[in-house]
Design an enzyme around this catalytic site. Structure first.
Site, PDB file in Angstrom:
ATOM      1  N   HIS A 140       0.824  -1.207   0.000  1.00  0.00           N
ATOM      2  CA  HIS A 140       0.000   0.000   0.000  1.00  0.00           C
ATOM      3  C   HIS A 140       0.860   1.259   0.000  1.00  0.00           C
ATOM      4  CE1 HIS A 140      -3.432  -2.402   2.047  1.00  0.00           C
ATOM      5  NE2 HIS A 140      -3.559  -2.402   0.734  1.00  0.00           N
TER       6      HIS A 140
ATOM      7  N   MET B  78      -0.679   0.457  21.739  1.00  0.00           N
ATOM      8  CA  MET B  78      -2.081   0.027  21.835  1.00  0.00           C
ATOM      9  C   MET B  78      -2.268  -0.924  23.011  1.00  0.00           C
ATOM     10  SD  MET B  78      -3.581  -0.189  17.951  1.00  0.00           S
ATOM     11  CE  MET B  78      -2.492  -1.416  17.268  1.00  0.00           C
TER      12      MET B  78
ATOM     13  N   GLU C 265      -0.539  -0.965  25.699  1.00  0.00           N
ATOM     14  CA  GLU C 265      -0.453  -0.168  26.938  1.00  0.00           C
ATOM     15  C   GLU C 265      -1.760   0.574  27.234  1.00  0.00           C
ATOM     16  OE1 GLU C 265       4.342   0.551  26.558  1.00  0.00           O
ATOM     17  OE2 GLU C 265       2.986   2.264  26.276  1.00  0.00           O
ATOM     18  N   ALA C 266      -2.520   0.886  26.171  1.00  0.00           N
ATOM     19  CA  ALA C 266      -3.782   1.629  26.368  1.00  0.00           C
ATOM     20  C   ALA C 266      -4.942   0.701  26.714  1.00  0.00           C
ATOM     21  CB  ALA C 266      -4.099   2.422  25.115  1.00  0.00           C
ATOM     22  N   GLY C 267      -4.668  -0.599  26.847  1.00  0.00           N
ATOM     23  CA  GLY C 267      -5.735  -1.525  27.251  1.00  0.00           C
ATOM     24  C   GLY C 267      -6.415  -2.212  26.083  1.00  0.00           C
ATOM     25  N   ILE C 268      -5.851  -2.011  24.900  1.00  0.00           N
ATOM     26  CA  ILE C 268      -6.401  -2.709  23.730  1.00  0.00           C
ATOM     27  C   ILE C 268      -5.904  -4.151  23.772  1.00  0.00           C
ATOM     28  CG2 ILE C 268      -6.263  -2.792  21.202  1.00  0.00           C
ATOM     29  CD1 ILE C 268      -6.177   0.247  21.184  1.00  0.00           C
TER      30      ILE C 268
ATOM     31  N   VAL D 152      -4.101  -6.750  22.310  1.00  0.00           N
ATOM     32  CA  VAL D 152      -3.121  -6.900  21.227  1.00  0.00           C
ATOM     33  C   VAL D 152      -2.491  -8.295  21.345  1.00  0.00           C
ATOM     34  CG1 VAL D 152      -0.994  -5.980  20.208  1.00  0.00           C
ATOM     35  CG2 VAL D 152      -2.639  -4.416  21.266  1.00  0.00           C
ATOM     36  N   PRO D 153      -2.580  -9.105  20.303  1.00  0.00           N
ATOM     37  CA  PRO D 153      -2.003 -10.460  20.396  1.00  0.00           C
ATOM     38  C   PRO D 153      -0.473 -10.405  20.358  1.00  0.00           C
ATOM     39  CG  PRO D 153      -2.847 -10.068  18.192  1.00  0.00           C
ATOM     40  CD  PRO D 153      -3.194  -8.856  18.992  1.00  0.00           C
ATOM     41  N   GLU D 154       0.142 -11.551  20.645  1.00  0.00           N
ATOM     42  CA  GLU D 154       1.604 -11.655  20.594  1.00  0.00           C
ATOM     43  C   GLU D 154       2.091 -11.501  19.155  1.00  0.00           C
ATOM     44  OE1 GLU D 154       3.930 -12.332  23.121  1.00  0.00           O
ATOM     45  OE2 GLU D 154       2.195 -11.636  24.301  1.00  0.00           O
TER      46      GLU D 154
END
Ligand code: ACO
Ligand code: LMR
Length: 604
Positions: free
Chosen positions: A272, A291, A293-296, A298-300
């Site tokens: 892209h 992300m 850290e913001a509580g989202i 996020v997978p490994e």
């Protein structure tokens, strides 16, 4: 509006991209939509008026227009524009559409629109509160309601990925390919998606992650959201801000692809245009970390994403936020379909009783129905029920022109043919083939030229000058035997009828001023029966509310001469039957009525 599209949403499709449109209609049929999701197609270079598409095993016609403006005016309910123009035209098509204030959503598929133009386009849309999906996207979907073009791929794939009905995930990706992949993953690990948008891969796209997520936050069908970002840009940070400020409260799962970039020495440009990190903050790694850290959720790694989806989904299910989905009944698109060669929009003979424009024959045939030949003509020629003053006029015209004696050219030819031993039909067509610009077939021409002159405010003198330049006699003016002194009472009869029953007769009034001038030159240059019919038919159609384009189309297709053709057939048949009744012998023209002026062979 909390939800991007509903089951009633209809789009105008810019470009006749048949495969993509057929996919939309197959989807509509599968989910049993009441109306097709494509209301019109803009095809600037086509002269066709519609395109046929399958709707299940049947076919439907979708109207074609040359411009977005025409399509929008004809389909004011269509509030989505699917802009499939090339990258060269996509900008102007979008800007024109934005100026119309009809579209709530515009999807742009083209890749490679110049970035300066894309920014201007996106800003204009933002100012007008229009959601732009793309550029460089496959679009989006609200499962069970509306699907843009090729999203989800084939119908089998769509059903397999549970895109045929609403699930509970709100999905936003940049990539279209991964959108399909994720829909499938979500269908396996959860209950499918409630709404999904692939925002597009260009550096400057219209709606960004946060726009879509904020809308999904308001959409009660969305219970959690999945964001698939990629290396490059800082849009993910806006999502982090919204979570921190409490604007987004629903659970968000997210992953940024492109973590591989760190293994290269210098910046990597992925597929892209927007997928390239210009600063540390823009790397996939940094964004994934921020992300998380913001509580989202996020997978490994990307491989771990399915587990994350399952985990969040199961949690929401256990809490009771997500409930069991009742699977809807679906239509199955037939594997084998046959396109029809003919189309009929006026009558139908498949039921117990045939119909004329939907009216059973028995409802118009007998005297007790109160319907006349004028009604039958209005149904079969114009697919409308005209008011009585108009059907009476049509019938008056046909009765008026039924015959004008044996000497007129058409009747003469029919009689000669009958006397040569030919059948009724053969003799009739001989008479009919005589109808043309001089005899009985000047009605369309009269309507065309007088309308043109009146539309252009020509004075009678200017009109005569104009016709002289064209080098043609004015259709509808002049008669062999009728004149001011020997007026044509058929003409007077038609004019009297119109004056009494028409709401107004502006074109006739104009034609009378032209007639005053032509008869001042030569007294047989009267407004003749053809002219009067053509002109009054235009007045009739205007009073019935037809647009000027529709009237021009009637004239161009020869509709007006058809009134004479039908009416005069009655008279021709009368003359043919007369010949047969009298058992008249073969006709031969007398020598003394022919001026022979043939040179001798030796002189040639
Ligand atoms: N517009 C302008 N000038 C005309 C027109 C006209 N419609 N009709 C005749 N003229 C002029 C001719 O140019 C000619 O002029 P000139 O003497 O200076 O040379 C003169 O009038 C006579 O012309 P003819 O063709 O001999 O006219 P005639 O009276 O024999 O023809 C006809 C009658 C054929 C109907 C003619 O007027 C015409 O062509 N009209 C237009 C076509 C039309 O309306 N046809 C339908 C008639 S009604 C019916 O058939 C049911
Ligand atoms: C007709 O109706 O046939 C006539 O107006 C033509 C003619 O020559 O009389």
């Amino acid at each position: 509006m909390a939800q991007l599209f509903t089951r009633d949403t209809q789009a105008i499709f810019w470009n006749n991209n048949k495969t993509a449109i057929q996919r939309m209609l197959d989807y509509d049929y599968t989910i049993k939509r009441e109306k097709p999701s494509v209301a019109a197609i803009v095809a600037p270079t086509s002269n066709n008026k519609f395109e046929k598409f399958f709707y299940g095993a049947d076919e439907i016609m979708i109207p074609l227009y040359k411009t977005t403006e025409e399509a929008a005016a004809a389909q004011p309910q269509a509030d989505v524009l699917l802009n499939f123009a090339s990258f060269r035209t996509a900008y102007s098509v979008t800007m024109d559409a934005l100026a119309m204030d009809q579209f709530k959503t515009i999807m742009i598929t083209a890749e490679g629109i110049p970035e300066r133009l894309a920014r201007k386009m996106n800003q204009t849309a933002r100012d007008k509160n229009v959601t732009v999906i793309g550029p460089a996207t496959v679009g989006g979907i609200v499962p069970g309601a509306f699907k843009i073009a090729n999203v989800g791929g084939t119908i089998e794939n769509i059903v397999n990925s549970k895109l045929h009905r609403a699930g509970s995930c709100g999905l936003v990706t940049r990539s279209g390919g991964l959108f399909n992949e994720l829909s499938n993953i979500i269908s396996i690990n959860a209950d499918g998606i409630a709404e999904g948008v692939a925002i597009g891969g260009d550096r400057f796209v219209g709606s960004v992650f946060i726009d879509n997520l904020l809308r999904m936050e308001e959409n009660p069908n969305v219970k959690y959201m999945l964001l698939l970002g990629e290396v490059g840009g800082i849009e993910e940070y806006k999502v982090i801000e919204a979570i921190k400020s409490g604007k987004i409260t629903k659970p968000v799962i997210a992953w940024c692809i492109g973590t591989i970039a760190k293994h290269y020495d210098s910046g990597v440009q992925f597929g892209h245009a927007g997928a390239s990190a210009n600063a540390d903050r823009e790397t996939a790694e940094a964004k994934n970390k921020a992300m998380a850290e913001a509580g989202i959720y996020v997978p490994e790694s990307f491989n771990d994403l399915p587990n994350k989806i399952k985990e969040v989904y199961e949690k929401l299910k256990a809490e009771g936020t997500i409930t069991e989905i009742e699977e809807p009944e679906l239509n199955t698109v037939p594997k084998v379909r046959r396109s029809k060669n003919f189309i009929c929009t006026i009558s139908d003979d498949r039921g117990d009783e045939a119909t004329y424009a939907g009216h059973p024959i028995s409802s118009v045939a007998t005297p007790d129905t109160g319907k006349s030949i004028g009604d039958v003509v209005s149904l079969l020629w114009f697919k409308k029920e005209y008011p009585k003053w108009a059907t009476d006029f049509i019938e008056t015209v046909m009765k008026t022109v039924a015959d004008h004696g044996p000497a007129v050219s058409g009747a003469h030819n029919a009689k000669v043919t009958a006397r040569a031993g030919k059948s009724v039909v053969e003799s009739l067509v001989t008479g009919l083939l005589t109808i043309g610009p001089r005899f009985g077939g000047a009605i369309d021409g009269a309507a065309q030229y007088f309308k043109y002159a009146d539309d252009n405010d020509m004075s009678p003198k200017e009109f005569l000058g104009y016709m002289k330049k064209q080098g043609v006699p004015i259709p509808g003016i002049g008669h062999r035997i009728k004149s001011l002194k020997n007026p044509d009472l058929r003409v007077t009869g038609l004019m009297d009828y119109a004056k009494e029953h028409f709401p107004s007769t502006p074109l006739l009034d104009y034609a009378r001023t032209v007639e005053a001038l032509t008869t001042s030159k030569k007294e047989n240059l009267i407004l003749n029966v053809d002219g009067t019919i053509g002109i009054l038919m235009v007045d009739m159609w205007r009073a019935l509310g037809y647009s000027e384009e529709e009237i021009d189309e009637f004239i161009e297709s020869g509709t007006l001469n058809a009134f004479f053709i039908v009416g005069r057939s009655i008279g021709f048949i009368g003359h043919i039957l007369d010949e047969k009744r009298l058992a008249m012998p073969m006709y031969r023209h007398p020598f003394d009525d022919i001026l022979y002026d043939v040179e001798k062979a030796e002189k040639l």
